[in-house]
Design a protein around this motif. Structure first.
Motif, PDB file in Angstrom:
ATOM      1  N   CYS A 184       0.853  -1.198   0.000  1.00  0.00           N
ATOM      2  CA  CYS A 184       0.000   0.000   0.000  1.00  0.00           C
ATOM      3  C   CYS A 184       0.883   1.240   0.000  1.00  0.00           C
ATOM      4  O   CYS A 184       1.185   1.811   1.053  1.00  0.00           O
ATOM      5  CB  CYS A 184      -0.926  -0.045   1.223  1.00  0.00           C
ATOM      6  N   LEU A 185       1.364   1.607  -1.174  1.00  0.00           N
ATOM      7  CA  LEU A 185       2.281   2.746  -1.341  1.00  0.00           C
ATOM      8  C   LEU A 185       3.534   2.634  -0.487  1.00  0.00           C
ATOM      9  O   LEU A 185       4.143   3.639  -0.131  1.00  0.00           O
ATOM     10  CB  LEU A 185       1.572   4.078  -1.049  1.00  0.00           C
ATOM     11  N   GLY A 186       3.892   1.397  -0.114  1.00  0.00           N
ATOM     12  CA  GLY A 186       5.061   1.177   0.728  1.00  0.00           C
ATOM     13  C   GLY A 186       4.743   1.125   2.203  1.00  0.00           C
ATOM     14  O   GLY A 186       5.446   0.470   2.968  1.00  0.00           O
ATOM     15  N   ASN A 187       3.678   1.814   2.618  1.00  0.00           N
ATOM     16  CA  ASN A 187       3.249   1.842   4.011  1.00  0.00           C
ATOM     17  C   ASN A 187       1.866   2.480   4.035  1.00  0.00           C
ATOM     18  O   ASN A 187       1.685   3.557   3.461  1.00  0.00           O
ATOM     19  CB  ASN A 187       4.230   2.671   4.856  1.00  0.00           C
ATOM     20  N   PRO A 188       0.867   1.844   4.667  1.00  0.00           N
ATOM     21  CA  PRO A 188      -0.474   2.437   4.667  1.00  0.00           C
ATOM     22  C   PRO A 188      -0.521   3.825   5.308  1.00  0.00           C
ATOM     23  O   PRO A 188      -1.349   4.658   4.927  1.00  0.00           O
ATOM     24  CB  PRO A 188      -1.326   1.430   5.438  1.00  0.00           C
ATOM     25  N   ALA A 189       0.377   4.105   6.263  1.00  0.00           N
ATOM     26  CA  ALA A 189       0.428   5.446   6.839  1.00  0.00           C
ATOM     27  C   ALA A 189       0.926   6.463   5.819  1.00  0.00           C
ATOM     28  O   ALA A 189       0.533   7.638   5.850  1.00  0.00           O
ATOM     29  CB  ALA A 189       1.313   5.456   8.082  1.00  0.00           C
ATOM     30  N   LEU A 190       1.771   6.012   4.886  1.00  0.00           N
ATOM     31  CA  LEU A 190       2.220   6.891   3.805  1.00  0.00           C
ATOM     32  C   LEU A 190       1.057   7.205   2.867  1.00  0.00           C
ATOM     33  O   LEU A 190       0.958   8.324   2.340  1.00  0.00           O
ATOM     34  CB  LEU A 190       3.378   6.245   3.042  1.00  0.00           C
ATOM     35  N   ALA A 191       0.177   6.219   2.682  1.00  0.00           N
ATOM     36  CA  ALA A 191      -1.013   6.471   1.862  1.00  0.00           C
ATOM     37  C   ALA A 191      -1.885   7.548   2.504  1.00  0.00           C
ATOM     38  O   ALA A 191      -2.427   8.420   1.806  1.00  0.00           O
ATOM     39  CB  ALA A 191      -1.803   5.180   1.677  1.00  0.00           C
ATOM     40  N   VAL A 192      -2.023   7.504   3.826  1.00  0.00           N
ATOM     41  CA  VAL A 192      -2.814   8.531   4.519  1.00  0.00           C
ATOM     42  C   VAL A 192      -2.131   9.887   4.393  1.00  0.00           C
ATOM     43  O   VAL A 192      -2.798  10.913   4.187  1.00  0.00           O
ATOM     44  CB  VAL A 192      -3.039   8.152   5.993  1.00  0.00           C
ATOM     45  N   ALA A 193      -0.808   9.917   4.494  1.00  0.00           N
ATOM     46  CA  ALA A 193      -0.081  11.174   4.309  1.00  0.00           C
ATOM     47  C   ALA A 193      -0.312  11.713   2.905  1.00  0.00           C
ATOM     48  O   ALA A 193      -0.527  12.930   2.713  1.00  0.00           O
ATOM     49  CB  ALA A 193       1.412  10.970   4.574  1.00  0.00           C
ATOM     50  N   TRP A 194      -0.279  10.825   1.901  1.00  0.00           N
ATOM     51  CA  TRP A 194      -0.585  11.263   0.519  1.00  0.00           C
ATOM     52  C   TRP A 194      -1.970  11.884   0.455  1.00  0.00           C
ATOM     53  O   TRP A 194      -2.173  12.933  -0.168  1.00  0.00           O
ATOM     54  CB  TRP A 194      -0.501  10.061  -0.435  1.00  0.00           C
TER      55      TRP A 194
END
Length: 266
Positions: free
Chosen positions: A205-215
């Motif tokens: 998920c974009l490398g890390n689901p928290a990174l997806a939330v940041a995106w």
């Protein structure tokens, strides 16, 4: 088609009728040559206004197309986002949830992670650390993706306009303790009718689901929108989506069988 000649209100109403009447429409990328992503989000906003006027309530945001496997499945090359609606927020006891199959047009199921936001998040410049600090808890979750576009024949502009192909969602128990883990290393297993249907890790998920939330937060800043306490965020898929129909039962499990979530289409 240029913004000046695109009737976003009419297109939002067309998608609204498809949502309510459960009748798919031709791709907007073909019928009105919709290709500009900003225009597609304007259509999504028109659909949003109709849902709000009908008495529905927004409970958060969904991130779509975060998994390379799903991008390849659907022929797109970047994430998008949409709104989570209270009318399609399914809950049950002990992780046992049933949904009416005839509520959807052409549903598919994907496993991911839900975030419960506990503090305001506003971009730009939001990092993974910021997301984790503002998150109250996470939960293993299932999203029902559904398209109002015939036969899922979508381009990026089509799915953006169509509220990122949102159909519905559910999640298991909130697990604040998972926030102490590296979310990219979490693993999920999905079964359908007792047979393996997919596996995935947070890294998908974009490398890390928290990174997806940041995106998401940084992208929302373009629209002068932030995440607020109580908002739910669906991270986006960790594995390819799986078709669903009446009678199907999906089970999502975290590592060691934790957070088991059962979703039945009745």
């Amino acid at each position: 088609m240029s913004t000046g000649t695109l009737d976003v209100e009419a297109l939002g109403a067309q998608l609204g009728r498809a949502w309510s009447e459960r009748t798919p429409i031709p791709p907007l990328s073909e019928s009105v040559n919709l290709s500009d992503i900003d225009d597609a989000y304007r259509v999504q906003q028109a659909f949003t206004r109709l849902r709000l006027a009908a008495g529905d309530r927004m409970v958060g945001r969904k991130i779509g197309l975060t998994s390379k496997a799903v991008q390849q499945q659907l022929g797109v090359d970047q994430p998008d986002f949409g709104n989570l609606w209270a009318s399609r927020y399914f809950q049950g006891e002990a992780g046992q949830i049933e949904v009416p199959a005839d509520l959807f047009l052409q549903p598919r199921v994907e496993g991911e992670l839900a975030f419960l936001i506990g503090a305001p998040l506003r971009g730009p410049g939001v990092t993974v650390a910021d997301v984790l600090a503002a998150t109250e808890a996470v939960a293993y979750s299932l999203e029902i993706v559904d398209s109002r576009i015939e036969n899922w024949r979508i381009k990026l502009a089509d799915t953006v306009a169509d509220n990122a192909s949102f159909g519905g969602f559910c999640h298991g128990d909130w697990q604040p303790e998972l926030l102490t883990r590296d979310l990219s290393t979490l693993n999920l297993t999905l079964s359908k009718n007792g047979q393996p249907a997919g596996t995935g890790s947070g890294a998908a998920c974009l490398g890390n689901p928290a990174l997806a939330v940041a995106w998401l937060v940084n992208t929302l800043a373009r629209f002068d929108v932030s995440l607020e306490p109580g908002d739910l965020v669906m991270s986006g898929a960790w594995m390819p989506v799986v078709p669903a129909a009446q009678g199907d039962v999906f089970v999502l499990e975290g590592e060691g069988g934790s957070g088991a979530l059962t979703l039945g289409f009745v």
